[in-house]
Design an enzyme around this catalytic site. Sequence first.
Site, short mmCIF file in Angstrom:
data_model
loop_
_atom_site.label_atom_id
_atom_site.label_comp_id
_atom_site.label_asym_id
_atom_site.label_seq_id
_atom_site.Cartn_x
_atom_site.Cartn_y
_atom_site.Cartn_z
N SER A 55 0.84 -1.20 0.00
CA SER A 55 0.00 0.00 0.00
C SER A 55 0.87 1.25 0.00
O SER A 55 1.99 1.24 0.54
CB SER A 55 -0.87 -0.03 1.26
OG SER A 55 -1.43 1.24 1.49
N TYR A 82 -2.13 -1.23 10.71
CA TYR A 82 -2.36 -1.81 9.38
C TYR A 82 -1.20 -1.48 8.45
O TYR A 82 -0.61 -2.35 7.81
CB TYR A 82 -3.69 -1.29 8.79
CG TYR A 82 -3.77 -1.46 7.29
CD1 TYR A 82 -3.99 -2.71 6.73
CD2 TYR A 82 -3.59 -0.37 6.42
CE1 TYR A 82 -4.02 -2.88 5.34
CE2 TYR A 82 -3.62 -0.52 5.05
CZ TYR A 82 -3.84 -1.78 4.51
OH TYR A 82 -3.87 -1.93 3.14
N LYS A 123 2.01 -3.81 6.49
CA LYS A 123 2.39 -3.80 5.07
C LYS A 123 3.89 -3.58 4.94
O LYS A 123 4.57 -4.25 4.17
CB LYS A 123 1.63 -2.70 4.31
CG LYS A 123 0.15 -2.98 4.17
CD LYS A 123 -0.11 -4.12 3.23
CE LYS A 123 -1.53 -4.60 3.26
NZ LYS A 123 -1.76 -5.87 2.60
P1 NAD Z 1 -10.78 -7.35 0.87
O1 NAD Z 1 -11.01 -7.32 2.33
O2 NAD Z 1 -11.94 -7.18 -0.04
O3 NAD Z 1 -10.05 -8.72 0.47
C1 NAD Z 1 -9.14 -9.37 1.35
C2 NAD Z 1 -9.56 -10.83 1.46
O4 NAD Z 1 -8.67 -11.49 2.35
C3 NAD Z 1 -10.97 -11.01 2.01
O5 NAD Z 1 -11.72 -11.81 1.12
C4 NAD Z 1 -10.75 -11.72 3.35
O6 NAD Z 1 -11.80 -12.63 3.64
C5 NAD Z 1 -9.42 -12.41 3.13
N1 NAD Z 1 -8.64 -12.69 4.35
C6 NAD Z 1 -8.30 -11.82 5.34
N2 NAD Z 1 -7.59 -12.46 6.28
C7 NAD Z 1 -7.46 -13.75 5.89
C8 NAD Z 1 -6.84 -14.90 6.44
N3 NAD Z 1 -6.22 -14.88 7.61
N4 NAD Z 1 -6.91 -16.08 5.76
C9 NAD Z 1 -7.55 -16.14 4.58
N5 NAD Z 1 -8.16 -15.09 4.00
C10 NAD Z 1 -8.12 -13.91 4.66
O7 NAD Z 1 -9.64 -6.28 0.54
P2 NAD Z 1 -9.15 -5.73 -0.86
O8 NAD Z 1 -9.56 -4.31 -0.94
O9 NAD Z 1 -9.48 -6.67 -1.94
O10 NAD Z 1 -7.58 -5.72 -0.61
C11 NAD Z 1 -6.74 -6.77 -1.03
C12 NAD Z 1 -5.33 -6.50 -0.51
O11 NAD Z 1 -4.88 -5.25 -1.01
C13 NAD Z 1 -5.24 -6.41 1.01
O12 NAD Z 1 -4.03 -7.01 1.42
C14 NAD Z 1 -5.20 -4.93 1.27
O13 NAD Z 1 -4.53 -4.61 2.47
C15 NAD Z 1 -4.43 -4.43 0.06
N6 NAD Z 1 -4.71 -3.04 -0.24
C16 NAD Z 1 -6.00 -2.64 -0.43
C17 NAD Z 1 -6.29 -1.30 -0.67
C18 NAD Z 1 -7.72 -0.84 -0.85
O14 NAD Z 1 -7.99 0.34 -0.70
N7 NAD Z 1 -8.66 -1.69 -1.15
C19 NAD Z 1 -5.24 -0.35 -0.72
C20 NAD Z 1 -3.93 -0.80 -0.54
C21 NAD Z 1 -3.68 -2.15 -0.31
C1 UD1 Z 2 -6.76 5.11 3.94
C2 UD1 Z 2 -5.79 4.66 5.01
C3 UD1 Z 2 -4.60 3.99 4.36
C4 UD1 Z 2 -5.04 2.86 3.44
C5 UD1 Z 2 -6.04 3.40 2.41
C6 UD1 Z 2 -6.57 2.32 1.50
C7 UD1 Z 2 -6.11 6.22 6.88
C8 UD1 Z 2 -5.46 7.27 7.72
N1 UD1 Z 2 -5.38 5.78 5.83
O1 UD1 Z 2 -6.07 6.02 3.14
O2 UD1 Z 2 -3.73 3.48 5.37
O3 UD1 Z 2 -3.93 2.29 2.77
O4 UD1 Z 2 -7.12 4.01 3.11
O5 UD1 Z 2 -7.31 1.38 2.22
O6 UD1 Z 2 -7.22 5.78 7.17
N2 UD1 Z 2 -12.35 11.19 3.48
C9 UD1 Z 2 -13.32 12.06 3.92
N3 UD1 Z 2 -14.42 11.54 4.51
C10 UD1 Z 2 -14.61 10.20 4.71
C11 UD1 Z 2 -13.61 9.32 4.25
C12 UD1 Z 2 -12.49 9.85 3.64
O7 UD1 Z 2 -13.19 13.27 3.79
O8 UD1 Z 2 -15.64 9.82 5.27
C13 UD1 Z 2 -11.15 11.75 2.82
C14 UD1 Z 2 -9.86 11.46 3.55
O9 UD1 Z 2 -9.58 12.43 4.49
C15 UD1 Z 2 -8.86 11.43 2.38
C16 UD1 Z 2 -9.69 10.89 1.21
O10 UD1 Z 2 -11.06 11.12 1.56
O11 UD1 Z 2 -8.45 12.73 2.08
C17 UD1 Z 2 -9.48 9.41 0.95
O12 UD1 Z 2 -9.68 8.69 2.17
P1 UD1 Z 2 -9.62 7.09 2.23
O13 UD1 Z 2 -10.49 6.53 1.18
O14 UD1 Z 2 -9.87 6.69 3.64
O15 UD1 Z 2 -8.12 6.73 1.81
P2 UD1 Z 2 -6.72 7.22 2.38
O16 UD1 Z 2 -6.87 8.31 3.35
O17 UD1 Z 2 -5.81 7.44 1.24
#
Ligand code: NAD
Ligand code: UD1
Length: 331
Positions: A124, A150, A154
């Site tokens: 991330s 969290y 990562k």
């Molecule tokens: P998600 O929660 O939709 O998918 C993650 C999946 O992992 C889920 O289906 C959950 O059931 C499974 N899981 C969690 N713990 C587990 C375990 N111990 N054993 C087996 N399965 C398990 O999340 P996503 O948005 O699809 O994200 C996927 C990956 O990308 C994650 O590692 C997340 O941290 C990373 N990531 C996501 C975002 C985002 O904003 N969505 C941003 C940066 C990184």
């Molecule tokens: C958040 C996490 C980050 C994670 C990422 C993707 C925090 C501090 N950071 O980042 O660790 O990797 O999600 O899962 O939570 N916002 C509002 N109102 C809301 C929600 C969000 O104004 O109700 C704003 C936030 O202040 C930010 C933007 O929208 O400026 C995006 O927020 P968000 O979707 O939570 O993502 P990140 O802050 O980038």
Amino acid sequence: MKVLLTGGTGFIGSHAAVRLIELGHDVEILDNLVNSKVEVLDKIKEITGVKPGFHQVDLLDYEAVREVFKDGGYDLVIHFAGLKAVGESVEKPLLYYENNIEGTINLLKCMRESGVKKIIFSSSATVYGDTGETKFTEEMPVGVKISNPYGKTKYMIEEILRDEAVADEDLEVVILRYFNPIGAHESGLLGEDPNDIPNNLMPIIMKVARGEIKELKIYGDDYETVDGTGVRDYIHVVDLVDGHLAAIKKMKPGVLVYNLGTGRGTSVLEMVKMFEKASGEKLPYEIVGRREGDLGEVIANADKAKKELDWTALRTIEDAMRDTLNYLSQN
Ligand code: NAD
Ligand code: UD1
């Protein structure tokens, strides 16, 4: 290739399953369904005609993961599984360290035992921490002042992967640092469907639009940004997945790191306006104080992925909003 997707029923993993199957890969999913639903497998089949093999297994259950690998014959693991709710990680740090880190260690042990040499990890942008920068290149320092457990998991997993790649010189690791994934599959069958109250902007906007939350609370309008509200690099989930496909082609022994973002920033107020345009509805919002741990502006420098992977994000935020609205209207 035979590919194991951990977390493959989740938001990003399910889109990856579709793309990989469409390209003719043999896909299996390992997921404990803590944040996803088993019906996703049928949706994948509806889109691709193929239902991926499924192992309902918790990565913390080492023996069960071993069983999966025993007959697996996998060429590649894409490791999406993990818990990702930032606020929850502050309240329950041990849950996050245990699930994300121990889960990864179990996975790596099983890969080692069964001779699987390729892994792509979902990292991330949060690993860059608070360095005072707004646009991040892969060479910038990571692990500095990360504001929540969290994000620290990562960073720690990235370090574990680097160490493992030193110990096993045949190991091929790709670390992909996602910026802000949004959107849904164009079919409307797959999307983001959090089991709990979301804390990311797009899922919240959608809940406000559906009347499930009264109004969007905008966390601060006094940042040094275009309009004072937070700026992020939102990337369509299908583009993000295509970044993985591009990375697969470049894998080689050692560790490769890429930002997956668009290189463009969008403020919260701009997101509100785009949503109103896409949906034709007004989105009620209120400006409130800053959210703890938030940064003003976080944007990818996406040049390395463009140059080395020949990959660039093609879809717009409007595309993502339209696809998400379509997904929600069907679900
Ligand atoms: P998600 O929660 O939709 O998918 C993650 C999946 O992992 C889920 O289906 C959950 O059931 C499974 N899981 C969690 N713990 C587990 C375990 N111990 N054993 C087996 N399965 C398990 O999340 P996503 O948005 O699809 O994200 C996927 C990956 O990308 C994650 O590692 C997340 O941290 C990373 N990531 C996501 C975002 C985002 O904003 N969505 C941003 C940066 C990184
Ligand atoms: C958040 C996490 C980050 C994670 C990422 C993707 C925090 C501090 N950071 O980042 O660790 O990797 O999600 O899962 O939570 N916002 C509002 N109102 C809301 C929600 C969000 O104004 O109700 C704003 C936030 O202040 C930010 C933007 O929208 O400026 C995006 O927020 P968000 O979707 O939570 O993502 P990140 O802050 O980038």
